[in-house]
Motif scaffolding. Structure first.
Motif, PDB file in Angstrom:
ATOM      1  N   ASP A 139      15.845  39.785 -32.200  1.00  0.00           N
ATOM      2  CA  ASP A 139      17.024  39.401 -33.000  1.00  0.00           C
ATOM      3  C   ASP A 139      16.693  38.146 -33.798  1.00  0.00           C
ATOM      4  OD1 ASP A 139      18.308  41.400 -31.503  1.00  0.00           O
ATOM      5  OD2 ASP A 139      18.667  39.943 -29.900  1.00  0.00           O
ATOM      6  N   GLY A 140      17.239  38.103 -34.957  1.00  0.00           N
ATOM      7  CA  GLY A 140      16.972  36.970 -35.820  1.00  0.00           C
ATOM      8  C   GLY A 140      17.643  35.707 -35.297  1.00  0.00           C
ATOM      9  N   PRO A 141      17.256  34.563 -35.800  1.00  0.00           N
ATOM     10  CA  PRO A 141      17.886  33.313 -35.389  1.00  0.00           C
ATOM     11  C   PRO A 141      19.296  33.215 -35.957  1.00  0.00           C
ATOM     12  CG  PRO A 141      16.386  32.939 -37.203  1.00  0.00           C
ATOM     13  CD  PRO A 141      16.278  34.386 -36.871  1.00  0.00           C
ATOM     14  N   GLY A 142      20.096  32.379 -35.329  1.00  0.00           N
ATOM     15  CA  GLY A 142      21.463  32.185 -35.810  1.00  0.00           C
ATOM     16  C   GLY A 142      21.464  31.490 -37.158  1.00  0.00           C
ATOM     17  N   TYR A 143      22.645  31.386 -37.715  1.00  0.00           N
ATOM     18  CA  TYR A 143      22.751  30.795 -39.048  1.00  0.00           C
ATOM     19  C   TYR A 143      22.324  29.337 -38.998  1.00  0.00           C
ATOM     20  CZ  TYR A 143      24.661  29.232 -43.465  1.00  0.00           C
ATOM     21  OH  TYR A 143      24.811  28.699 -44.713  1.00  0.00           O
ATOM     22  N   GLY A 144      21.459  28.981 -39.894  1.00  0.00           N
ATOM     23  CA  GLY A 144      21.013  27.599 -39.967  1.00  0.00           C
ATOM     24  C   GLY A 144      19.815  27.290 -39.092  1.00  0.00           C
ATOM     25  N   ASP A 145      19.532  28.181 -38.113  1.00  0.00           N
ATOM     26  CA  ASP A 145      18.366  27.928 -37.259  1.00  0.00           C
ATOM     27  C   ASP A 145      17.090  28.283 -38.008  1.00  0.00           C
ATOM     28  OD1 ASP A 145      20.139  27.245 -35.415  1.00  0.00           O
ATOM     29  OD2 ASP A 145      19.935  29.031 -34.144  1.00  0.00           O
ATOM     30  N   GLU A 146      16.028  27.649 -37.566  1.00  0.00           N
ATOM     31  CA  GLU A 146      14.754  27.963 -38.208  1.00  0.00           C
ATOM     32  C   GLU A 146      14.103  29.136 -37.499  1.00  0.00           C
ATOM     33  OE1 GLU A 146      11.340  25.187 -39.325  1.00  0.00           O
ATOM     34  OE2 GLU A 146      13.100  23.882 -39.274  1.00  0.00           O
ATOM     35  N   GLU A 147      13.322  29.853 -38.254  1.00  0.00           N
ATOM     36  CA  GLU A 147      12.602  30.995 -37.690  1.00  0.00           C
ATOM     37  C   GLU A 147      11.422  30.460 -36.899  1.00  0.00           C
ATOM     38  OE1 GLU A 147      13.021  34.518 -37.039  1.00  0.00           O
ATOM     39  OE2 GLU A 147      13.351  34.702 -39.191  1.00  0.00           O
ATOM     40  N   GLU A 148      11.487  30.572 -35.573  1.00  0.00           N
ATOM     41  CA  GLU A 148      10.415  30.023 -34.741  1.00  0.00           C
ATOM     42  C   GLU A 148      10.014  31.024 -33.681  1.00  0.00           C
ATOM     43  OE1 GLU A 148      11.616  26.326 -33.114  1.00  0.00           O
ATOM     44  OE2 GLU A 148      10.462  25.188 -34.574  1.00  0.00           O
ATOM     45  N   PRO A 149       8.735  31.048 -33.375  1.00  0.00           N
ATOM     46  CA  PRO A 149       8.313  31.949 -32.299  1.00  0.00           C
ATOM     47  C   PRO A 149       8.750  31.422 -30.939  1.00  0.00           C
ATOM     48  CG  PRO A 149       6.451  30.692 -33.129  1.00  0.00           C
ATOM     49  CD  PRO A 149       7.609  30.363 -34.014  1.00  0.00           C
ATOM     50  N   LEU A 150       8.909  32.366 -29.996  1.00  0.00           N
ATOM     51  CA  LEU A 150       9.251  31.966 -28.634  1.00  0.00           C
ATOM     52  C   LEU A 150       8.083  31.198 -28.007  1.00  0.00           C
ATOM     53  CD1 LEU A 150      10.932  35.173 -27.171  1.00  0.00           C
ATOM     54  CD2 LEU A 150      12.021  32.984 -27.568  1.00  0.00           C
ATOM     55  N   HIS A 151       6.912  31.797 -28.112  1.00  0.00           N
ATOM     56  CA  HIS A 151       5.709  31.156 -27.581  1.00  0.00           C
ATOM     57  C   HIS A 151       4.613  31.271 -28.608  1.00  0.00           C
ATOM     58  CE1 HIS A 151       7.466  31.012 -23.611  1.00  0.00           C
ATOM     59  NE2 HIS A 151       7.736  32.294 -23.680  1.00  0.00           N
ATOM     60  N   THR A 152       3.724  30.316 -28.564  1.00  0.00           N
ATOM     61  CA  THR A 152       2.525  30.417 -29.387  1.00  0.00           C
ATOM     62  C   THR A 152       1.332  30.075 -28.503  1.00  0.00           C
ATOM     63  OG1 THR A 152       3.798  29.643 -31.262  1.00  0.00           O
ATOM     64  CG2 THR A 152       1.408  29.645 -31.493  1.00  0.00           C
ATOM     65  N   ILE A 153       0.350  30.925 -28.554  1.00  0.00           N
ATOM     66  CA  ILE A 153      -0.874  30.661 -27.795  1.00  0.00           C
ATOM     67  C   ILE A 153      -1.987  30.439 -28.798  1.00  0.00           C
ATOM     68  CG2 ILE A 153      -2.520  31.583 -26.142  1.00  0.00           C
ATOM     69  CD1 ILE A 153      -0.189  33.465 -25.226  1.00  0.00           C
ATOM     70  N   LEU A 154      -2.636  29.326 -28.655  1.00  0.00           N
ATOM     71  CA  LEU A 154      -3.734  29.026 -29.554  1.00  0.00           C
ATOM     72  C   LEU A 154      -5.038  29.431 -28.862  1.00  0.00           C
ATOM     73  CD1 LEU A 154      -3.971  27.751 -32.345  1.00  0.00           C
ATOM     74  CD2 LEU A 154      -4.582  25.623 -31.218  1.00  0.00           C
ATOM     75  N   GLY A 155      -5.755  30.332 -29.476  1.00  0.00           N
ATOM     76  CA  GLY A 155      -6.991  30.818 -28.848  1.00  0.00           C
ATOM     77  C   GLY A 155      -8.219  30.155 -29.429  1.00  0.00           C
ATOM     78  N   LYS A 156      -9.365  30.512 -28.842  1.00  0.00           N
ATOM     79  CA  LYS A 156     -10.612  29.912 -29.320  1.00  0.00           C
ATOM     80  C   LYS A 156     -11.206  30.746 -30.453  1.00  0.00           C
ATOM     81  CE  LYS A 156     -11.736  28.006 -24.874  1.00  0.00           C
ATOM     82  NZ  LYS A 156     -12.032  28.607 -23.566  1.00  0.00           N
ATOM     83  N   THR A 157     -10.955  32.072 -30.390  1.00  0.00           N
ATOM     84  CA  THR A 157     -11.532  32.951 -31.417  1.00  0.00           C
ATOM     85  C   THR A 157     -10.411  33.744 -32.086  1.00  0.00           C
ATOM     86  OG1 THR A 157     -11.835  34.631 -29.745  1.00  0.00           O
ATOM     87  CG2 THR A 157     -13.739  33.231 -30.262  1.00  0.00           C
ATOM     88  N   VAL A 158     -10.799  34.434 -33.132  1.00  0.00           N
ATOM     89  CA  VAL A 158      -9.820  35.249 -33.852  1.00  0.00           C
ATOM     90  C   VAL A 158      -9.512  36.486 -33.014  1.00  0.00           C
ATOM     91  CG1 VAL A 158      -9.424  36.616 -35.914  1.00  0.00           C
ATOM     92  CG2 VAL A 158     -10.650  34.471 -36.069  1.00  0.00           C
ATOM     93  N   TYR A 159      -8.240  36.813 -32.934  1.00  0.00           N
ATOM     94  CA  TYR A 159      -7.832  38.050 -32.249  1.00  0.00           C
ATOM     95  C   TYR A 159      -7.667  39.132 -33.298  1.00  0.00           C
ATOM     96  CZ  TYR A 159      -6.887  34.821 -28.463  1.00  0.00           C
ATOM     97  OH  TYR A 159      -7.009  33.858 -27.513  1.00  0.00           O
ATOM     98  N   THR A 160      -8.203  40.285 -33.014  1.00  0.00           N
ATOM     99  CA  THR A 160      -8.136  41.357 -34.017  1.00  0.00           C
ATOM    100  C   THR A 160      -7.140  42.451 -33.647  1.00  0.00           C
ATOM    101  OG1 THR A 160      -9.990  42.384 -32.893  1.00  0.00           O
ATOM    102  CG2 THR A 160     -10.475  41.078 -34.847  1.00  0.00           C
TER     103      THR A 160
END
Lengths: 445, 768
Positions: A139-160
């Motif tokens: 579901d999209g964010p509420g009015y005025g909220d920014e579009e943000e991911p729930l979690h972000t994982i930063l990896g060492k290599t590119v994921y394909t």
């Protein structure tokens, strides 16, 4: 004195409701209905012709992306919702019934390499060229909220590529190795490697959910067991496999889309010979997806067309193309098995009917009966040359058509050479290799 | 990678050993002055070296006598001594001291144990792990084999596979959560509650329940017995009624009816006495019935039944009586009823009797004579005419037939007939008038009536005789003219029989000769023999039938296929009873045939067909090849032909082709050429799943349409293989769907489930 009179049972001619059809007593004496084969043949011919007349598979084109569509995902619970990731890092969510985009997210920098939905349909995951794995709410964010991911994982290599487990809160990514992640952790719970190469896609088995299949750029397909955290077997083909797809109704069957224009259906227990080699494309096959009934699959190719193959046939039953459709990168068969979506280079997602001449919408019982009858007739007389010709006839773009001709010539030449070689050498010294075995280089245990 | 490294190290080691070979030799030569056992060993070595000189065991393992820089951990060399180090050697110095007994023991124990093998390298271990895991997985997957097979072979698969349980809530639950909102609903509920109507399962009101409970066993028994009796009585009554209904005697029914009427009358009279008002009502009812009757004209003699009776009346006394009765009834009903008195009824009775005695026709006339209606009069005459036609079934239909067949050309005889008929009518009307007079006398007996009818009969017979004679004379004239081949006979046998009789033997001949005909080259006798004249046929009477075989032989030459085909096929007809209707039809048919003959006089279809067939046969025959070159070896030019000898010499005769399929079928041409247009619609190669062409043909030949199958069979034959519901998500197959237990274990990796191992793993990772 017995009086003879006409007596009729009203049950034989009175309708139960006035919406019923009038009952017509029929005499099935075969003498009264002669020429059954010619009559049915004509009916079959007409049915085949009508099928071609009504074959209008293209339904809609969803435009809005500003770069080529790189990946597609289905919503597991909602038929109308589709997600797509583009080459500029944009993810869009579409509503198929309204045929519009309902949400746009700038998810990554660079390509969105993979997208997958969680099995419950509440969130989805994307991986991109920026070495991140992101989880988003459906579901999209509420009015005025920014579009943000729930979690972000930063990896060492590119994921394909990425795929989510069918039952549990686990997902798998691929890049240099196959990683299995718990949704709650930032480190993979296990990573499996077998040699070093870039793995282009990873897919969970939908039935035996601990199984994974992946394909790497060193021409191999590797199977993994998640429970035992070990790879199982590896098969090396002639050319690189772009992606694989598991059959949703047969646990051990998967199909691989290969660069050598073919698709290979394997039984994972016997990898040395594919069950079937599907050939009709004239360029690299980029994506493949099974129909949820497990009887057919659709493949997208670099030759700007998509084809539908029956699982047990080596030739396609249908080819879809339009003038404007460029290299098709991703394809999906919807969960109700009625439609096909494909995303292509020229930024559009197209919606097709899986059965080109099928009537959409509610059918009356008579329509249904007629449809079934026609279908059976077509099946019955499919071997007749006239009917076969009409049923098989497809208009193709000139490029594909000429390439087919060219490849036919090449193939014939190769075959002739093979035959000659066998003919002019000592009997038995040149083995006859079947088409199925030809493409498998080795199976590594 | 590690394997490579290993190989490298091994290589390095071997090189080093080779290098070490040289100084060793030196050492050998230098240290000659060593101890005895040393010398012994050396001697042995020397012997070995010499023995190895023959080439096979040339390469010797090096003895390391010097510390080298690289010592491989993998191969500890024991070369120095040339013998294996034995445990006994180590123990030798210990022998003397007894304090080391424990060590000795331990050592001896060690001696009995084998050496531990080297651990496998990492690749090997991984490979084994993989193999084991794969086998396990394959085993797990093999449980799907039967499911997959079943689904592949299934006649029909309906998706989604899992059955959706229809949510059926018990009615109590629904009702408890439901309130009456609209006034109508409230009203209904009020009613239900007032009557204590149960809304839920047991559908009996409390009252009903109570009543059920109240009835005792005895009561129930009595009730049942009562019911049984009633039923039995009813069945008896029904049986009786049926029996009575079946009685065919009309008299009985009449008596019954009369009895009923009398009874009704009595009752009515009684009613009159007791209750005049009710009686009046009854009267009115009767009056009403009469009026209805009058309106409906039911008892007039216009109905079907009445008409049939009128026809029968001439011969059947009962029918006549029935008619009479009907008439009387009619009269009775149409008369306005003033007062129901007994005297009138009696009168009616007498009238009935009177009418019973006179014939129907007469009666009608009489009645019609009452009212001077000219139309009615006319219809009466026509009636009589009809009656007359039916009078003599043998002769009169012929008369009718002649009437029908009489065309415009035969006006004169028709006129004669009319005159005759008119005469007849006049006579009849005279009769009737006289009979009218007789009617006045009440006593006219049956005999008189009979005689009168007989008179009529005789008259009619005479009339028909006359007509017949005339007709025959006319026919004779026609036959003498010879347009229509008809033969007049004095024999009682009908004329139509004869052509048949005549033609029959001939037909037999032709049938017998059919085979011979096939063999005969029918083209040789090109001119058709004279068609058999029908006059000839007519000469052959049934009397000379025994002579037929002789004639047959004579005629064998004459008859051939064409003749057979061109002659008219005799109309097959039963000889038993030549009816007049048939004769009539025959005449029509003959006319019809004549007309067709005239219309298609020009074209002979059969001969055309034969010609066509001949051409087809000729065309399909293999052709001879003529290789003569005119002018070669002799003079050539216009008007010159190669000599016969030459032609004979260079003519290559074509071999006889296979016999034609239509050789023995005179009226069929079978083309044996392959039809290209048909070939486009034929399967050339046996399709894949079929193993024999007959299988394939059979599947094609069984129709699946509803034209040939019942509805149920049609539905069964046309069931689609895969059924999907639009708008339903099809989930991948699950173990529960097919009756397997789903693995409750988590799919998470083993390490995830085993925290101990995780920690070790993590430690490792940290170290790395």
């Amino acid at each position: 004195m017995k009086v003879k009179m006409l007596s009729r049972n009203p049950d034989n001619y009175v309708r139960e409701t006035k919406l019923d059809l009038q009952r017509v007593p029929r005499n099935y004496d075969p003498a009264l209905h002669p020429f059954e084969v010619p009559r049915e043949y004509v009916r079959a011919l007409n049915a085949t012709k009508l099928e071609r007349v009504f074959a209008k598979p293209f339904l809609a084109s969803l435009d809005g992306h500003r770069d080529g569509v790189n990946c597609l995902a289905k919503h597991p619970e909602n038929l109308a919702t589709v997600l797509s990731g583009a080459c500029d890092g944009e993810v869009r969510i579409w509503n198929l019934t309204q045929r519009n985009c309902i949400r746009t997210i700038q998810a990554h920098e660079g390509f969105v390499r993979g997208i997958c939905t969680r099995f419950c349909g509440t969130s989805f995951f994307t991986v991109g060229d920026d070495k991140t794995v992101k989880q988003w709410k459906m579901d999209g964010p509420g009015y005025g909220d920014e579009e943000e991911p729930l979690h972000t994982i930063l990896g060492k290599t590119v994921y394909t590529g990425i795929d989510h487990h069918w039952k549990e809160a686990v997902f798998a990514t691929c890049g240099q190795q196959v990683d299995i992640w718990d949704e709650q952790r930032t480190n993979p719970i296990c990573s499996m490697t077998w040699g070093f190469d870039s793995i282009s896609s990873v897919k969970f088995n939908p039935i035996e959910t601990f199984l994974l299949g992946s394909c790497a750029s060193d021409r191999n397909i590797v199977l993994y067991d998640m429970r035992q955290a070990t790879p199982l077997k590896k098969v090396i083909l002639d050319m690189r496999t772009n992606t694989i797809c598991w059959n949703p109704m047969e646990a051990f069957i998967f199909t691989a889309a290969n660069e050598d224009y073919n698709l290979y259906t394997f039984d994972m227990r016997a990898l040395d010979t594919p069950v079937m080699v599907h050939m009709d494309h004239v360029s690299a096959v980029l994506d493949v997806d099974y129909s949820p009934t497990g009887k057919e699959f659709v493949s997208a190719s670099f030759d700007k067309s998509i084809r539908i193959f029956p699982v047990d046939k080596s030739r396609s039953r249908e080819v879809y193309h339009t003038k404007r459709m460029q290299h098709v990168i991703c394809v999906k068969w919807t969960s109700d098995s009625k439609y096909i979506m494909c995303g292509s280079d020229e930024m559009n997602i197209r919606l097709w009917k899986a059965n080109a001449s099928e009537k959409l919408g509610v059918l009356t019982s008579r329509e249904k009966a007629a449809k079934d009858y026609n279908q059976k007739l077509k099946e019955k007389f499919q071997h007749y040359p006239h009917i076969k010709r009409i049923a098989r006839h497809r208009h193709l773009p000139k490029s594909i058509y000429s390439q087919i001709q060219e490849q036919r010539i090449m193939k014939e030449a190769r075959r002739r050479k093979e035959v000659n070689r066998i003919k002019h050498s000592k009997p038995g010294s040149v083995p006859i290799v079947s088409e199925k075995k030809k493409h498998v280089v080795a199976v590594v245990k | 990678m590690t394997a490579n490294r290993l190989a490298e190290s091994l290589l390095a080691l071997s090189q080093q050993e080779e290098l070490a070979d040289l100084p060793k030799d030196y050492l050998l030569s230098e240290s000659e002055d060593e101890g005895d056992n040393d010398g012994e060993r050396k001697h042995q070595k020397l012997l070995e070296a010499i023995s190895s000189l023959d080439g096979k065991n040339r390469r010797k393992l090096a003895e390391r006598s010097e510390a080298s820089l690289k010592v491989s951990e993998f191969s500890v060399s024991s070369e120095g001594s040339g013998e294996k180090l034995v445990l006994a050697d180590l123990l030798e110095p210990v022998k003397t001291s007894s304090s080391l007994a424990t060590v000795k023991k331990q050592l001896s124990r060690v001696k009995s144990k084998k050496t531990v093998e080297l651990p496998l390298n990492k690749e090997e271990i991984e490979r084994i792990h993989r193999e084991v895991a794969f086998n396990k997985t394959a085993q797990v997957l093999s449980k799907w084999d039967p499911v997959v097979l079943k689904n592949r072979q299934a006649e029909q698969l309906v998706f989604p596979l899992e059955k959706e349980e229809p949510a059926i809530a018990p009615i109590e639950h629904v009702l408890s959560g439901w309130k009456a909102r609209t006034p109508l609903e409230q009203e209904i509920f009020n009613l239900l509650h007032k009557n204590k109507q149960p809304v839920t399962d047991p559908l009996l009101t409390p009252v009903e329940k109570a009543s059920l409970r109240a009835m005792s066993l005895e009561e129930a028994k009595m009730r049942r017995a009562e019911l049984q009796r009633a039923r039995a009585l009813q069945s008896y009554y029904e049986a009786k009624a049926r029996r009575e209904k079946k009685i065919k005697s009309k008299k009985y029914h009449k008596v019954v009816k009369k009895g009923k009427a009398k009874k009704a009358l009595k009752e009515f009279e009684q009613l009159q006495k007791v209750n005049p008002t009710v009686a009046l009502e009854e009267m009115e009812k009767i009056e009403n019935a009469r009026m209805m009757e009058r309106m409906s004209l039911k008892h007039q003699n216009s109905g079907k039944w009445a008409k049939s009776k009128a026809i029968m009346a001439k011969y059947d006394l009962e029918a006549r009586q029935a008619m009479q009765e009907q008439l009387s009834k009619n009269k009775e009903l149409t008369q306005k009823l003033q007062v129901a008195s007994e005297s009138e009824e009696e009168e009616g009775g007498t009238e009935d009797v009177e009418e019973l005695l006179v014939p129907d026709v007469v009666n009608e006339v009489q009645m019609n004579a009452d009212g001077p209606n000219p139309w009615m009069l006319r219809s009466c005459t026509s009636d009589t005419k009809e009656a007359a036609t039916q009078e003599d079934p043998e002769q009169l239909p012929e008369l009718a037939a002649h009437e029908v067949s009489a065309s415009g050309a035969e006006e004169r005889p028709v006129a004669e007939e009319e005159i005759l008929l008119r005469e007849f009518e006049e006579r009849q009307s005279l009769r009737k008038r006289s009979e009218l007079n007789q009617d006045a006398e009440p006593a006219s007996s049956q005999e008189t009536k009979d005689s009168s009818s007989q008179e009529v009969l005789s008259e009619l017979r005479a009339l028909s005789q006359k007509l017949k004679e005339k007709h025959q004379s006319r026919k004779q004239k026609a036959s003498s003219e010879g347009t229509v081949p008809q033969v007049q006979r004095e024999e009682p046998a009908p004329e139509e029989e004869e052509p048949l009789l005549l033609q029959r033997p001939e037909r037999v001949q032709t049938l017998e000769e059919l085979e011979e005909l096939g063999k005969e080259d029918c083209f040789q006798n090109k001119e058709l023999p004279r068609p058999l004249l029908e006059g000839q046929q007519s000469e052959r009477t049934p009397n000379n039938r025994p002579d037929a075989p002789k004639e047959k032989k004579e005629k064998e030459q004459l008859i051939n296929l064409q003749n057979f085909l061109t002659t008219q096929s005799p109309s097959v007809r039963s000889l038993a009873v030549p009816t007049i209707i048939e004769e009539l039809e025959d005449e029509e048919e003959r006319n019809h045939r004549q007309m067709i003959k005239e219309a298609f006089a020009g074209d002979d279809v059969i001969r055309d067909f034969l010609k066509e067939k001949r051409e087809a046969v000729e065309a399909s025959k293999p052709k001879d090849v003529d290789l003569t070159l005119p002018g070669w070896g002799e003079w050539g030019g216009v008007g010159l032909k190669p000599s016969a000898k030459k032609r004979r010499q260079f003519l290559i005769k074509a071999p006889e082709g296979p016999p034609r399929k239509d050789k023995n079928l005179p009226n069929v041409i079978i083309s044996e050429k392959r039809n290209i247009h048909a070939a486009a619609h034929q399967v050339q190669v046996l399709p894949y799943p079929f193993t024999h062409h007959r299988q394939f043909e059979r599947t094609i030949q069984t129709p699946i349409g509803s034209t040939w199958n019942t509805q149920r069979a049609f539905q069964k034959l046309t069931t689609p293989k895969v059924v999907t519901k639009p708008g339903h998500i099809i989930k991948p197959i699950k173990a529960e769907d097919v009756g397997y237990q789903s693995s409750s274990r988590s799919d998470l990796p083993v390490i995830q489930r085993n925290p101990k191992r995780i920690t070790t793993r993590h430690n490792k990772e940290e170290k790395l």
